[in-house]
Design a protein around this motif. Structure first.
Motif, PDB file in Angstrom:
ATOM      1  N   TYR A  69     -14.803   3.876 -13.374  1.00 26.04           N
ATOM      2  CA  TYR A  69     -13.835   3.554 -13.525  1.00 26.04           C
ATOM      3  C   TYR A  69     -12.582   4.429 -13.339  1.00 26.04           C
ATOM      4  O   TYR A  69     -12.767   5.615 -13.548  1.00 26.04           O
ATOM      5  CB  TYR A  69     -13.595   2.954 -15.147  1.00 26.04           C
ATOM      6  CG  TYR A  69     -14.292   1.880 -15.374  1.00 26.04           C
ATOM      7  CD1 TYR A  69     -13.666   0.606 -15.471  1.00 26.04           C
ATOM      8  CD2 TYR A  69     -15.747   1.736 -15.665  1.00 26.04           C
ATOM      9  CE1 TYR A  69     -14.724  -0.679 -15.623  1.00 26.04           C
ATOM     10  CE2 TYR A  69     -16.414   0.908 -16.134  1.00 26.04           C
ATOM     11  CZ  TYR A  69     -15.755  -0.477 -15.765  1.00 26.04           C
ATOM     12  OH  TYR A  69     -16.894  -1.758 -16.139  1.00 26.04           O
ATOM     13  N   LEU A  70     -11.438   4.279 -13.037  1.00 32.49           N
ATOM     14  CA  LEU A  70     -10.385   4.797 -12.690  1.00 32.49           C
ATOM     15  C   LEU A  70      -8.911   4.177 -13.180  1.00 32.49           C
ATOM     16  O   LEU A  70      -8.712   3.063 -13.033  1.00 32.49           O
ATOM     17  CB  LEU A  70     -10.064   5.431 -11.195  1.00 32.49           C
ATOM     18  CG  LEU A  70     -11.383   6.346 -10.560  1.00 32.49           C
ATOM     19  CD1 LEU A  70     -10.884   6.666  -9.227  1.00 32.49           C
ATOM     20  CD2 LEU A  70     -11.459   7.468 -11.401  1.00 32.49           C
ATOM     21  N   THR A  71      -8.019   5.025 -13.811  1.00 37.98           N
ATOM     22  CA  THR A  71      -6.614   4.554 -13.959  1.00 37.98           C
ATOM     23  C   THR A  71      -5.902   5.100 -12.786  1.00 37.98           C
ATOM     24  O   THR A  71      -5.811   6.402 -12.849  1.00 37.98           O
ATOM     25  CB  THR A  71      -6.232   5.051 -15.403  1.00 37.98           C
ATOM     26  OG1 THR A  71      -7.185   4.806 -16.404  1.00 37.98           O
ATOM     27  CG2 THR A  71      -5.025   4.568 -15.902  1.00 37.98           C
ATOM     28  N   LEU A  72      -5.175   4.116 -12.218  1.00 37.03           N
ATOM     29  CA  LEU A  72      -4.456   4.426 -11.142  1.00 37.03           C
ATOM     30  C   LEU A  72      -2.974   4.512 -11.455  1.00 37.03           C
ATOM     31  O   LEU A  72      -2.362   3.515 -11.895  1.00 37.03           O
ATOM     32  CB  LEU A  72      -4.689   3.357 -10.062  1.00 37.03           C
ATOM     33  CG  LEU A  72      -5.963   3.224  -9.270  1.00 37.03           C
ATOM     34  CD1 LEU A  72      -6.209   2.302  -8.342  1.00 37.03           C
ATOM     35  CD2 LEU A  72      -6.791   4.417  -9.180  1.00 37.03           C
ATOM     36  N   ALA A  73      -2.390   5.539 -11.361  1.00 36.08           N
ATOM     37  CA  ALA A  73      -0.968   6.051 -11.678  1.00 36.08           C
ATOM     38  C   ALA A  73      -0.236   6.478 -10.560  1.00 36.08           C
ATOM     39  O   ALA A  73      -0.389   7.392  -9.760  1.00 36.08           O
ATOM     40  CB  ALA A  73      -0.945   7.144 -12.818  1.00 36.08           C
ATOM     41  N   PHE A  74       0.944   5.902 -10.333  1.00 34.85           N
ATOM     42  CA  PHE A  74       1.642   5.106 -11.198  1.00 34.85           C
ATOM     43  C   PHE A  74       2.240   3.827 -10.396  1.00 34.85           C
ATOM     44  O   PHE A  74       2.364   4.027  -9.105  1.00 34.85           O
ATOM     45  CB  PHE A  74       2.663   5.419 -12.254  1.00 34.85           C
ATOM     46  CG  PHE A  74       2.143   6.439 -13.224  1.00 34.85           C
ATOM     47  CD1 PHE A  74       1.658   5.830 -14.190  1.00 34.85           C
ATOM     48  CD2 PHE A  74       2.500   7.410 -12.904  1.00 34.85           C
ATOM     49  CE1 PHE A  74       1.400   6.756 -15.315  1.00 34.85           C
ATOM     50  CE2 PHE A  74       2.077   8.697 -14.114  1.00 34.85           C
ATOM     51  CZ  PHE A  74       1.542   8.055 -14.966  1.00 34.85           C
ATOM     52  N   LEU A  75       2.559   2.599 -10.980  1.00 35.65           N
ATOM     53  CA  LEU A  75       3.291   1.374 -10.548  1.00 35.65           C
ATOM     54  C   LEU A  75       4.703   1.647 -10.918  1.00 35.65           C
ATOM     55  O   LEU A  75       4.886   1.755 -12.048  1.00 35.65           O
ATOM     56  CB  LEU A  75       2.846   0.227 -10.564  1.00 35.65           C
ATOM     57  CG  LEU A  75       1.480  -0.317  -9.724  1.00 35.65           C
ATOM     58  CD1 LEU A  75       0.559  -1.013 -10.878  1.00 35.65           C
ATOM     59  CD2 LEU A  75       1.749  -0.608  -8.763  1.00 35.65           C
ATOM     60  N   GLY A 112     -17.877  -0.895 -11.596  1.00 32.68           N
ATOM     61  CA  GLY A 112     -16.619  -0.525 -12.269  1.00 32.68           C
ATOM     62  C   GLY A 112     -15.529  -1.217 -12.180  1.00 32.68           C
ATOM     63  O   GLY A 112     -15.344  -2.347 -11.433  1.00 32.68           O
ATOM     64  N   ASN A 113     -14.344  -0.502 -11.930  1.00 30.66           N
ATOM     65  CA  ASN A 113     -13.068  -1.276 -11.759  1.00 30.66           C
ATOM     66  C   ASN A 113     -11.856  -0.289 -11.837  1.00 30.66           C
ATOM     67  O   ASN A 113     -12.174   0.949 -12.245  1.00 30.66           O
ATOM     68  CB  ASN A 113     -12.700  -2.338 -12.912  1.00 30.66           C
ATOM     69  CG  ASN A 113     -11.876  -3.550 -12.147  1.00 30.66           C
ATOM     70  OD1 ASN A 113     -11.225  -3.269 -11.029  1.00 30.66           O
ATOM     71  ND2 ASN A 113     -12.121  -4.931 -12.367  1.00 30.66           N
ATOM     72  N   ALA A 114     -10.694  -0.718 -11.446  1.00 37.60           N
ATOM     73  CA  ALA A 114      -9.525   0.380 -11.680  1.00 37.60           C
ATOM     74  C   ALA A 114      -8.774  -0.393 -12.719  1.00 37.60           C
ATOM     75  O   ALA A 114      -8.665  -1.630 -13.012  1.00 37.60           O
ATOM     76  CB  ALA A 114      -8.714  -0.069 -10.245  1.00 37.60           C
ATOM     77  N   ILE A 115      -7.865   0.527 -13.496  1.00 39.02           N
ATOM     78  CA  ILE A 115      -6.991   0.070 -14.343  1.00 39.02           C
ATOM     79  C   ILE A 115      -5.636   0.569 -13.983  1.00 39.02           C
ATOM     80  O   ILE A 115      -5.196   1.775 -13.967  1.00 39.02           O
ATOM     81  CB  ILE A 115      -7.173   0.820 -15.690  1.00 39.02           C
ATOM     82  CG1 ILE A 115      -8.505   0.551 -16.241  1.00 39.02           C
ATOM     83  CG2 ILE A 115      -6.109   0.553 -16.730  1.00 39.02           C
ATOM     84  CD1 ILE A 115      -8.876   1.280 -17.392  1.00 39.02           C
ATOM     85  N   PRO A 116      -4.913  -0.235 -13.231  1.00 39.44           N
ATOM     86  CA  PRO A 116      -3.597   0.049 -12.729  1.00 39.44           C
ATOM     87  C   PRO A 116      -2.635   0.494 -14.023  1.00 39.44           C
ATOM     88  O   PRO A 116      -2.624  -0.365 -14.929  1.00 39.44           O
ATOM     89  CB  PRO A 116      -2.966  -1.393 -12.185  1.00 39.44           C
ATOM     90  CG  PRO A 116      -4.233  -2.172 -12.048  1.00 39.44           C
ATOM     91  CD  PRO A 116      -4.880  -1.718 -12.982  1.00 39.44           C
ATOM     92  N   SER A 117      -1.725   1.557 -13.680  1.00 43.73           N
ATOM     93  CA  SER A 117      -1.048   2.159 -14.736  1.00 43.73           C
ATOM     94  C   SER A 117       0.617   1.776 -14.282  1.00 43.73           C
ATOM     95  O   SER A 117       0.965   2.342 -13.370  1.00 43.73           O
ATOM     96  CB  SER A 117      -1.255   3.542 -15.171  1.00 43.73           C
ATOM     97  OG  SER A 117      -0.391   3.821 -16.157  1.00 43.73           O
ATOM     98  N   GLY A 152      -8.309  -8.118  -8.824  1.00 47.61           N
ATOM     99  CA  GLY A 152      -9.407  -8.572  -9.661  1.00 47.61           C
ATOM    100  C   GLY A 152      -9.673  -7.419 -10.880  1.00 47.61           C
ATOM    101  O   GLY A 152     -10.857  -7.637 -11.429  1.00 47.61           O
ATOM    102  N   VAL A 153      -8.606  -6.951 -11.222  1.00 48.99           N
ATOM    103  CA  VAL A 153      -8.642  -5.902 -12.459  1.00 48.99           C
ATOM    104  C   VAL A 153      -8.546  -6.790 -13.583  1.00 48.99           C
ATOM    105  O   VAL A 153      -8.134  -7.961 -13.813  1.00 48.99           O
ATOM    106  CB  VAL A 153      -7.401  -5.050 -12.330  1.00 48.99           C
ATOM    107  CG1 VAL A 153      -7.686  -4.049 -11.090  1.00 48.99           C
ATOM    108  CG2 VAL A 153      -6.108  -5.784 -12.557  1.00 48.99           C
ATOM    109  N   THR A 154      -9.179  -6.020 -14.670  1.00 49.39           N
ATOM    110  CA  THR A 154      -9.246  -6.875 -15.948  1.00 49.39           C
ATOM    111  C   THR A 154      -8.508  -6.166 -17.140  1.00 49.39           C
ATOM    112  O   THR A 154      -8.570  -6.414 -18.272  1.00 49.39           O
ATOM    113  CB  THR A 154     -10.653  -7.024 -16.369  1.00 49.39           C
ATOM    114  OG1 THR A 154     -11.354  -5.753 -16.561  1.00 49.39           O
ATOM    115  CG2 THR A 154     -11.462  -8.108 -15.476  1.00 49.39           C
TER     116      THR A 154
END
Length: 377
Positions: A69-75, A112-117, A152-154
């Motif tokens: 899992y990764l938190t992708l930063a930033f939007l 896993g998945n990504a967490i957009p931030s 498809g993020v949650t």
């Protein structure tokens, strides 16, 4: 969180590493379509931040560091007043399967998945966080929903700090949009969580962070995780960073108990996330998160049953610049490559679970796959 300088170390071999790991990286290989419905996030997740503005392939570094899992930063928006969010505020990198779609699909293929931030210090000081920039709640909600339908993020992370913490209109719009998305997710049988990433003192949130959460309660916006940034205190004191992580979280628990008085303590702990900064943070040597601190925090997090362990940022997880404070491409302390990732990895195997990997605030189990309906995108 602050933006670091250009990242050079560890990225040169990203594509080759991804190929050797059997991953599909951005710019190469066949895209994997994001399914409409995905399982909720696990009850315990390690999700380091990945600085998207530094370039490179998130999937490649995830494979090298054993992160799923990764938190992708930033939007953020390209300009204040816009209702369109793009990666890094760059109009050439929109929310699209052509931008990070293959990397996110590779994370999902590994379980896993990504967490957009959204947000971060740069956006929060320039009026380009989506909720500060856009005055239409439904348009903000549409942007959040678009991440779910595109990738498809949650889980979506909302990093609110600096000027955004005092922008009461933006706070209210953001929470109203969160509530709208949660209603949409319920109607369409999707799993969508929201985390708030907020600055912390050594004893918990400041008054503005508490006010933000109070507004969320007033707007019936469910906050699944409150992720506190336990670094960059800038108080001029010397810190034992693992201890301060624990005391900050204990203070947060007291604040959450006041916000959610009907919740059991164990449920409150399962709403907690902590984000440390490996090595020497931006303040300097007085705020050094050591390799020993990482092991201490991992054991504590497992014992308390918190939800999320994270750190800023994955590109720093190496020891190539010992003695350097606040570097973007290294931790500033002596360490093996990916030491902090590997140490936190044990947290995902903790015995403290909420049954089948689901947190108490997970959405209902998705219904069988059905035609898309209700999306604003």
């Amino acid at each position: 969180m602050r933006r670091s300088g250009p990242v050079r170390a560890l990225l040169a071999a990203s594509a080759a590493a991804a190929v050797s790991a059997g991953l599909v990286v951005a710019g190469g290989g066949a895209a994997q379509a994001a399914p409409a419905f995905r399982a909720p996030m696990p009850a315990h997740v390690v999700a380091p931040y990945y600085e998207t503005y530094a370039g490179g392939s998130p999937a490649a570094l995830a494979a090298q560091s054993h992160n799923t899992y990764l938190t992708l930063a930033f939007l953020q928006t390209p300009a204040a007043g816009s209702c369109t969010a793009t990666w890094n505020g760059d109009a050439t990198t929109p929310v699209s399967k052509s931008v990070y779609g293959k990397d996110i699909a590779a994370l999902q293929a590994r379980g896993g998945n990504a967490i957009p931030s959204f947000g971060g210090y740069a956006a929060d000081t320039t009026g380009t966080d989506i909720a500060d920039s856009c005055t239409d709640v439904s348009s903000i909600a549409s942007v959040y929903e678009g991440l779910v339908t595109t990738y498809g993020v949650t889980r979506i992370d909302l990093d609110v700090e600096a000027d955004s913490l005092s922008n009461t209109a933006g706070i209210d719009r953001r929470n109203k949009a969160v509530a709208q998305v949660e209603s949409w997710a319920h109607r369409t049988h999707r799993n969508v969580q929201f985390s708030y990433t907020l600055p912390s003192t050594t004893t918990g949130l400041g008054a503005t962070g508490v006010a933000l959460l109070q507004n969320a309660v007033a707007n019936h916006a469910r906050v699944d995780v409150v992720n506190i940034m336990t670094f960059d205190y800038y108080d001029g004191a010397s810190h034992e960073m693992a201890t301060d992580t624990e005391t900050a979280a204990a203070g947060l628990i007291n604040q959450l108990a006041a916000l959610y008085p009907s919740e059991k303590p164990s449920h409150l702990w399962s709403r907690v996330g902590v984000t440390d900064m490996p090595g020497i943070d931006d303040f300097g040597p007085a705020e050094t998160f050591t390799t020993a601190d990482a092991a201490t925090v991992e054991h504590w997090a497992a014992a308390k049953g918190i939800n999320t362990l994270s750190f800023w940022a994955l590109q720093r997880d190496n020891g190539s610049c010992v003695g350097t404070a606040g570097a973007g491409a290294c931790s500033g302390v002596a360490q093996s490559d990916w030491y902090f990732s590997h140490t936190f990895e044990a947290f995902t195997h903790s015995k403290w679970t909420w049954g089948k990997g689901r947190s108490p605030w997970s959405e209902p189990k998705p219904a069988p796959r059905q035609a898309e309906r209700g999306s604003r995108m």
